[in-house]
Design a protein around this motif. Structure first.
Motif, PDB file in Angstrom:
ATOM      1  N   ASN A 117       0.857  -1.190   0.000  1.00 16.69           N
ATOM      2  CA  ASN A 117       0.000   0.000   0.000  1.00 16.69           C
ATOM      3  C   ASN A 117       0.891   1.237   0.000  1.00 16.69           C
ATOM      4  O   ASN A 117       1.744   1.395   0.876  1.00 16.69           O
ATOM      5  CB  ASN A 117      -0.892   0.023   1.247  1.00 16.69           C
ATOM      6  N   TRP A 118       0.715   2.078  -1.018  1.00 13.76           N
ATOM      7  CA  TRP A 118       1.448   3.344  -1.080  1.00 13.76           C
ATOM      8  C   TRP A 118       0.563   4.473  -0.566  1.00 13.76           C
ATOM      9  O   TRP A 118      -0.618   4.525  -0.897  1.00 13.76           O
ATOM     10  CB  TRP A 118       1.903   3.645  -2.507  1.00 13.76           C
ATOM     11  N   ILE A 119       1.134   5.361   0.214  1.00 13.99           N
ATOM     12  CA  ILE A 119       0.384   6.491   0.751  1.00 13.99           C
ATOM     13  C   ILE A 119       0.881   7.816   0.178  1.00 13.99           C
ATOM     14  O   ILE A 119       0.126   8.572  -0.412  1.00 13.99           O
ATOM     15  CB  ILE A 119       0.466   6.531   2.303  1.00 13.99           C
ATOM     16  N   ALA A 120       2.164   8.087   0.340  1.00 13.77           N
ATOM     17  CA  ALA A 120       2.710   9.388  -0.070  1.00 13.77           C
ATOM     18  C   ALA A 120       2.893   9.496  -1.576  1.00 13.77           C
ATOM     19  O   ALA A 120       3.033  10.601  -2.111  1.00 13.77           O
ATOM     20  CB  ALA A 120       4.034   9.652   0.646  1.00 13.77           C
ATOM     21  N   ILE A 121       2.911   8.342  -2.258  1.00  7.50           N
ATOM     22  CA  ILE A 121       3.053   8.328  -3.721  1.00  7.50           C
ATOM     23  C   ILE A 121       1.964   7.418  -4.301  1.00  7.50           C
ATOM     24  O   ILE A 121       1.495   6.500  -3.627  1.00  7.50           O
ATOM     25  CB  ILE A 121       4.441   7.823  -4.163  1.00  7.50           C
ATOM     26  N   PRO A 122       1.563   7.657  -5.570  1.00 11.90           N
ATOM     27  CA  PRO A 122       0.560   6.782  -6.167  1.00 11.90           C
ATOM     28  C   PRO A 122       1.103   5.400  -6.506  1.00 11.90           C
ATOM     29  O   PRO A 122       0.384   4.403  -6.436  1.00 11.90           O
ATOM     30  CB  PRO A 122       0.111   7.539  -7.424  1.00 11.90           C
ATOM     31  N   GLU A 123       2.369   5.326  -6.866  1.00  7.64           N
ATOM     32  CA  GLU A 123       3.023   4.045  -7.158  1.00  7.64           C
ATOM     33  C   GLU A 123       4.533   4.253  -7.169  1.00  7.64           C
ATOM     34  O   GLU A 123       5.022   5.388  -7.232  1.00  7.64           O
ATOM     35  CB  GLU A 123       2.565   3.488  -8.514  1.00  7.64           C
ATOM     36  N   LEU A 124       5.271   3.154  -7.091  1.00  5.20           N
ATOM     37  CA  LEU A 124       6.730   3.206  -7.136  1.00  5.20           C
ATOM     38  C   LEU A 124       7.174   2.935  -8.572  1.00  5.20           C
ATOM     39  O   LEU A 124       6.909   1.861  -9.114  1.00  5.20           O
ATOM     40  CB  LEU A 124       7.333   2.165  -6.184  1.00  5.20           C
ATOM     41  N   THR A 125       7.828   3.914  -9.191  1.00  2.74           N
ATOM     42  CA  THR A 125       8.235   3.769 -10.591  1.00  2.74           C
ATOM     43  C   THR A 125       9.732   3.582 -10.766  1.00  2.74           C
ATOM     44  O   THR A 125      10.202   3.250 -11.851  1.00  2.74           O
ATOM     45  CB  THR A 125       7.800   5.007 -11.395  1.00  2.74           C
ATOM     46  N   GLY A 126      10.510   3.786  -9.694  1.00  3.16           N
ATOM     47  CA  GLY A 126      11.955   3.620  -9.766  1.00  3.16           C
ATOM     48  C   GLY A 126      12.536   3.568  -8.373  1.00  3.16           C
ATOM     49  O   GLY A 126      11.811   3.673  -7.379  1.00  3.16           O
ATOM     50  N   PRO A 127      13.863   3.413  -8.255  1.00  6.44           N
ATOM     51  CA  PRO A 127      14.480   3.302  -6.933  1.00  6.44           C
ATOM     52  C   PRO A 127      14.275   4.582  -6.108  1.00  6.44           C
ATOM     53  O   PRO A 127      14.273   5.685  -6.640  1.00  6.44           O
ATOM     54  CB  PRO A 127      15.965   3.098  -7.242  1.00  6.44           C
ATOM     55  N   LEU A 128      14.083   4.404  -4.814  1.00  7.64           N
ATOM     56  CA  LEU A 128      13.973   5.525  -3.882  1.00  7.64           C
ATOM     57  C   LEU A 128      14.770   5.229  -2.627  1.00  7.64           C
ATOM     58  O   LEU A 128      14.773   4.099  -2.135  1.00  7.64           O
ATOM     59  CB  LEU A 128      12.510   5.775  -3.483  1.00  7.64           C
ATOM     60  N   ARG A 129      15.420   6.248  -2.107  1.00 10.40           N
ATOM     61  CA  ARG A 129      16.081   6.120  -0.807  1.00 10.40           C
ATOM     62  C   ARG A 129      15.041   6.304   0.292  1.00 10.40           C
ATOM     63  O   ARG A 129      14.221   7.238   0.253  1.00 10.40           O
ATOM     64  CB  ARG A 129      17.187   7.168  -0.655  1.00 10.40           C
ATOM     65  N   VAL A 130      15.055   5.419   1.272  1.00  6.84           N
ATOM     66  CA  VAL A 130      14.082   5.441   2.357  1.00  6.84           C
ATOM     67  C   VAL A 130      14.769   5.020   3.654  1.00  6.84           C
ATOM     68  O   VAL A 130      15.924   4.597   3.661  1.00  6.84           O
ATOM     69  CB  VAL A 130      12.910   4.458   2.072  1.00  6.84           C
ATOM     70  N   THR A 131      14.023   5.131   4.740  1.00  6.37           N
ATOM     71  CA  THR A 131      14.348   4.376   5.945  1.00  6.37           C
ATOM     72  C   THR A 131      13.209   3.394   6.148  1.00  6.37           C
ATOM     73  O   THR A 131      12.102   3.601   5.643  1.00  6.37           O
ATOM     74  CB  THR A 131      14.508   5.282   7.181  1.00  6.37           C
ATOM     75  N   ALA A 132      13.475   2.310   6.868  1.00  2.74           N
ATOM     76  CA  ALA A 132      12.466   1.250   6.959  1.00  2.74           C
ATOM     77  C   ALA A 132      12.503   0.561   8.305  1.00  2.74           C
ATOM     78  O   ALA A 132      13.538   0.481   8.960  1.00  2.74           O
ATOM     79  CB  ALA A 132      12.681   0.229   5.845  1.00  2.74           C
ATOM     80  N   ARG A 133      11.330   0.074   8.704  1.00  2.00           N
ATOM     81  CA  ARG A 133      11.191  -0.773   9.892  1.00  2.00           C
ATOM     82  C   ARG A 133      10.609  -2.114   9.466  1.00  2.00           C
ATOM     83  O   ARG A 133       9.636  -2.164   8.724  1.00  2.00           O
ATOM     84  CB  ARG A 133      10.218  -0.173  10.907  1.00  2.00           C
ATOM     85  N   THR A 134      11.179  -3.192   9.981  1.00  2.45           N
ATOM     86  CA  THR A 134      10.600  -4.520   9.760  1.00  2.45           C
ATOM     87  C   THR A 134       9.925  -5.037  11.023  1.00  2.45           C
ATOM     88  O   THR A 134       9.399  -6.151  11.036  1.00  2.45           O
ATOM     89  CB  THR A 134      11.672  -5.529   9.316  1.00  2.45           C
ATOM     90  N   ARG A 135       9.935  -4.221  12.083  1.00  2.29           N
ATOM     91  CA  ARG A 135       9.224  -4.528  13.315  1.00  2.29           C
ATOM     92  C   ARG A 135       8.684  -3.227  13.892  1.00  2.29           C
ATOM     93  O   ARG A 135       9.202  -2.152  13.620  1.00  2.29           O
ATOM     94  CB  ARG A 135      10.137  -5.203  14.330  1.00  2.29           C
ATOM     95  N   TYR A 136       7.647  -3.363  14.720  1.00  3.35           N
ATOM     96  CA  TYR A 136       6.918  -2.207  15.243  1.00  3.35           C
ATOM     97  C   TYR A 136       7.845  -1.168  15.862  1.00  3.35           C
ATOM     98  O   TYR A 136       7.870  -0.008  15.461  1.00  3.35           O
ATOM     99  CB  TYR A 136       5.900  -2.720  16.270  1.00  3.35           C
ATOM    100  N   HIS A 137       8.639  -1.569  16.854  1.00  5.26           N
ATOM    101  CA  HIS A 137       9.422  -0.590  17.606  1.00  5.26           C
ATOM    102  C   HIS A 137      10.899  -0.563  17.197  1.00  5.26           C
ATOM    103  O   HIS A 137      11.739  -0.069  17.935  1.00  5.26           O
ATOM    104  CB  HIS A 137       9.290  -0.865  19.107  1.00  5.26           C
ATOM    105  N   GLN A 138      11.189  -1.093  16.043  1.00  2.00           N
ATOM    106  CA  GLN A 138      12.561  -1.082  15.554  1.00  2.00           C
ATOM    107  C   GLN A 138      12.988   0.337  15.176  1.00  2.00           C
ATOM    108  O   GLN A 138      12.181   1.145  14.699  1.00  2.00           O
ATOM    109  CB  GLN A 138      12.661  -1.988  14.322  1.00  2.00           C
ATOM    110  N   VAL A 139      14.248   0.647  15.388  1.00  2.00           N
ATOM    111  CA  VAL A 139      14.805   1.906  14.890  1.00  2.00           C
ATOM    112  C   VAL A 139      14.901   1.801  13.368  1.00  2.00           C
ATOM    113  O   VAL A 139      15.361   0.785  12.837  1.00  2.00           O
ATOM    114  CB  VAL A 139      16.198   2.164  15.496  1.00  2.00           C
ATOM    115  N   GLU A 140      14.442   2.840  12.679  1.00  2.00           N
ATOM    116  CA  GLU A 140      14.471   2.804  11.211  1.00  2.00           C
ATOM    117  C   GLU A 140      15.897   2.655  10.693  1.00  2.00           C
ATOM    118  O   GLU A 140      16.841   3.195  11.259  1.00  2.00           O
ATOM    119  CB  GLU A 140      13.875   4.099  10.651  1.00  2.00           C
ATOM    120  N   GLN A 141      15.995   1.927   9.585  1.00  2.00           N
ATOM    121  CA  GLN A 141      17.294   1.648   8.982  1.00  2.00           C
ATOM    122  C   GLN A 141      17.308   2.142   7.537  1.00  2.00           C
ATOM    123  O   GLN A 141      16.301   2.033   6.824  1.00  2.00           O
ATOM    124  CB  GLN A 141      17.566   0.138   9.010  1.00  2.00           C
TER     125      GLN A 141
END
Length: 367
Positions: free
Chosen positions: A296-320
């Motif tokens: 589910n995309w929120i800030a963009i309508p779809e992903l069309t190419g690579p983007l730099r992000v931070t991410a969590r794979t668990r609820y309280h994880q520090v973003e990576q």
């Protein structure tokens, strides 16, 4: 949706769990001039689950507390029974994912299917414009694009944006999250000032239908199945012990294995068909690439190419830090550094600053 006349108040459905957060959310909306109706969703029945329901959400005690706060605020209050839908869409999926070897996240599914789908439908059917919850997150509209954005709550320790990544643009347009700009201490102060019965109530900590945390026992009671013992294997495939049923173990688990191997070992993999659990040293747990579907995309309508992000794979994880790429069934996420135990079935949520870009369900991981 109904059209408001200039002298009428906007109408809001307040999802009241019986906890302090949703009670203060109701009070804040009332103070902001909304015509509020309190609703508690009955999702489980304690006698069905064989649980007291203490320290969970949606128990009988929670319903009593929510009703008392609504009475004190002089707002209408109803309990809606969604136990059949909850059983089908949340509990049965929870069991399926565990039986397939994944680790489910029923709270995210509950937000997606129950709170923000059923409640919004009910609100619309009763002429209400908004659904309000006590989540610590913020909804804003991007003036440039018109898209609604989901942002982190200002209280970093309570931020719940991770569990809301499935919200659609249509839902975000009709959701109000009045606690997003507050800290938990401020919320409790408001509740105490107004003598709410739940001002000092503990936050719910567990999955509402497994309040004692024993998932396997719950699943056996729910399904009538017995999950049989099988082999523990080391990384070379050698049998090193006997486990109590593969569904009882999660990737990254160390405690409760009952193995004496001369050094700490962790659950590194499961083969549900063979009913084996593979254990090994902690370094085996680290993966750098995560694949996700049900995106589910929120800030963009779809992903069309690579983007730099931070991410969590668990609820309280520090973003990576990571880079996300489009993939055939969702996206591929490559972390800058290997991550410990990203697990199929869990959510991976992507951020840019304090804004949720989107997210999905982890399907597989690679080194």
């Amino acid at each position: 949706m109904t059209t408001q006349t200039p002298d009428s108040k906007p109408r809001a459905l307040i999802a009241m769990s019986g906890g302090v957060d949703s009670s203060v959310a109701a009070w804040l909306m009332q103070q902001a001039g909304y015509d509020c109706t309190g609703i508690t969703m009955r999702l489980t029945r304690n006698e069905t689950l064989g649980q007291s329901g203490f320290h969970t959400c949606c128990s009988e005690k929670d319903i009593e507390d929510a009703a008392e706060v609504a009475y004190a605020m002089d707002i209408p209050y109803e309990v809606l029974d969604f136990t059949a839908d909850f059983r089908e869409q949340i509990i049965e999926k929870f069991v399926r994912v565990y039986e397939a070897g994944g680790t489910p996240n029923p709270c995210i599914d509950c937000n997606k299917y129950m709170k923000f789908r059923h409640l919004l439908d009910w609100a619309r059917a009763h002429g209400m414009e908004y659904v309000v919850t006590g989540h610590y997150a913020r909804v804003e509209q991007d003036e440039a694009t018109g898209r609604f954005l989901l942002k982190k709550g200002l209280d970093e320790g309570k931020d719940q944006s991770y569990v809301l990544y499935n919200l659609t643009q249509e839902q975000l347009a009709h959701i109000r999250l009045p606690l997003g700009g507050l800290h938990k201490t401020e919320v409790r102060e408001i509740a105490e000032q107004h003598k709410f019965v739940n001002a000092r109530k503990h936050d719910s900590q567990d999955i509402c239908f497994v309040p004692d945390g024993d998932y396997a026992r719950f699943m056996e009671d729910f399904t009538g199945k017995h999950y049989p013992a099988g082999d523990f294997l080391d990384e070379s495939g050698r049998v090193v012990g006997t486990h109590n049923g593969a569904v009882r173990y999660t990737i990254g688990q160390r405690k409760g294995l009952g193995l004496a191997m001369g050094a700490p070992v962790y659950v590194c993999g499961k083969d549900m068909q063979a009913n084996t659990v593979t254990v090994g040293p902690e370094e085996m747990l680290f993966d750098r690439i995560v694949y996700a579907d049900e995106v589910n995309w929120i800030a963009i309508p779809e992903l069309t190419g690579p983007l730099r992000v931070t991410a969590r794979t668990r609820y309280h994880q520090v973003e990576q830090a990571a880079t996300v790429y489009p993939a055939e069934c969702g996206f591929r996420l490559e972390f800058d550094q290997p991550q410990r135990a990203p697990t199929p079935g869990q959510a991976v949520v992507l951020y840019q600053g304090d804004t949720v870009l989107g997210g999905g369900t982890i399907t597989r991981v690679e080194k």
